[in-house]
Scaffold this active site. Structure first.
Site, PDB file in Angstrom:
ATOM      1  N   LYS A  85       0.831  -1.210   0.000  1.00  0.00           N
ATOM      2  CA  LYS A  85       0.000   0.000   0.000  1.00  0.00           C
ATOM      3  C   LYS A  85       0.859   1.250   0.000  1.00  0.00           C
ATOM      4  O   LYS A  85       2.049   1.244   0.356  1.00  0.00           O
ATOM      5  CB  LYS A  85      -0.941   0.005   1.207  1.00  0.00           C
ATOM      6  CG  LYS A  85      -0.268  -0.124   2.584  1.00  0.00           C
ATOM      7  CD  LYS A  85       0.266   1.167   3.155  1.00  0.00           C
ATOM      8  CE  LYS A  85       0.979   0.967   4.482  1.00  0.00           C
ATOM      9  NZ  LYS A  85       1.645   2.207   4.970  1.00  0.00           N
ATOM     10  N   ASP A  97      -2.293  -2.034   9.699  1.00  0.00           N
ATOM     11  CA  ASP A  97      -2.378  -2.099   8.238  1.00  0.00           C
ATOM     12  C   ASP A  97      -2.923  -3.427   7.713  1.00  0.00           C
ATOM     13  O   ASP A  97      -3.188  -3.549   6.516  1.00  0.00           O
ATOM     14  CB  ASP A  97      -0.998  -1.858   7.612  1.00  0.00           C
ATOM     15  CG  ASP A  97      -0.502  -0.437   7.806  1.00  0.00           C
ATOM     16  OD1 ASP A  97      -1.343   0.456   8.049  1.00  0.00           O
ATOM     17  OD2 ASP A  97       0.719  -0.220   7.721  1.00  0.00           O
TER      18      ASP A  97
END
Length: 312
Positions: free
Chosen positions: A18, A146
């Site tokens: 990401k 995350d």
């Protein structure tokens, strides 16, 4: 994120890295953590996990990047993910994990979180434990902020510790060029430097928000699918402390912008630097220019889907 029971001996799952296109860090809390508001975008760099039934829990690494310094013990995040799923479901067996890593290690791109996300999905399928999407997301949140996003993918707003997700509309495809550092940066060290910076300059800067928010301009740019709009609003509160700890990143940012990047940003806590390009041709030209400057460079696009089963 897709999962289904299987009779296969091996399950292959994949999860993306990401980029935080926006990251606002709130004030230091009494527990030593910070609330954040971040806009995540999953990009096409993937961690691949093959899960095989075993009596115990073990992991081995391969892939395109050096993994020689990674732990393979019980504290490895993927092993912890497998153990957590087994414990929470009452599953009595184990698993051997083979992970091919393509997301930069300790680079602020969530590679370890992607390992954990793919492991949860692979083991759930391998073992037939049949957790729901929400159950897997909750387990992911126990492992790290995350991990839920690596399961979900796409584009999302993360609040709290970054693990409370709300999907965000994002039109089209964004072109990113990633400059990969030859070193890692400790996330706790970067947050610690941010706290010191805020304390040193308490008289000169606005106090950190208790409840941080993502700027509306970021959401508008993502909805429009306009890289020029997004370039104007890229933001990372951790960039200044990361640059303080690794001053050479400033030269990388300058080099990218001199060679056609619309904007550059330190990804998460760094040290990976993500450059946003106007289009594919611009991204290719930037990749060539940065490579000529002897930087390690990867091109990626986003958003992409979250963790999913490939075979099994």
């Amino acid at each position: 994120m897709t999962s289904a029971a299987t009779t296969s001996d091996v399950v292959h799952a994949r999860a993306p890295g990401k980029i935080n296109v926006s990251l606002t860090v709130g004030a230091l809390q009494e527990d030593g953590y910070h609330d954040v508001a971040t806009a995540y975008q999953a990009v096409g760099l993937y961690e691949d996990v093959w899960a095989t039934k075993a009596d115990g829990f073990s992991v081995e690494f391969g892939g395109s990047i050096d993994t020689s310094h990674l732990t393979t013990g019980a504290d490895n995040l993927a092993v912890r993910a497998a153990r957590l799923l087994a414990r929470s479901t009452g599953y009595r067996g184990g698993v051997h994990l083979r992970i091919e890593k393509n997301v930069p290690i300790a680079g602020g791109m969530g590679g370890g979180s992607a390992d954990a996300a793919a492991t949860l999905l692979a083991c759930d399928t391998l073992w037939g434990t049949e957790r729901t999407r929400d159950q897997l997301l909750a387990l992911g949140a126990e492992l790290g902020a995350d991990v839920p996003f690596a399961l979900a993918g796409g584009t999302a707003i993360g609040t709290g510790r970054g693990d409370r997700l709300s999907p965000a509309l994002a039109k089209g495809t964004f072109q990113w060029v990633l400059a990969i550092a030859e070193f890692g940066v400790s996330t706790p060290d970067v947050y610690g430097e941010l706290d010191k910076h805020r304390e040193r300059h308490a008289q000169d800067i606005f106090p950190a928000q208790q409840i941080p928010q993502v700027d509306s301009g970021v959401l508008q740019a993502l909805r429009a699918g306009d890289p020029h709009m997004l370039a104007e609003v890229l933001h990372n509160d951790l960039q200044a402390p990361a640059l303080h700890l690794a001053p050479g990143l400033g030269e990388v940012l300058q080099l990218g912008e001199e060679n056609g990047a619309l904007a550059g940003i330190v990804s998460g806590s760094g040290p990976t630097v993500a450059f946003l390009a106007a289009d594919l041709d611009s991204a290719l030209e930037l990749q060539i220019a940065l490579s000529a400057a002897r930087l390690t460079v990867i091109r990626a696009t986003g958003p992409v889907h979250g963790a999913r089963i490939i075979t099994g």
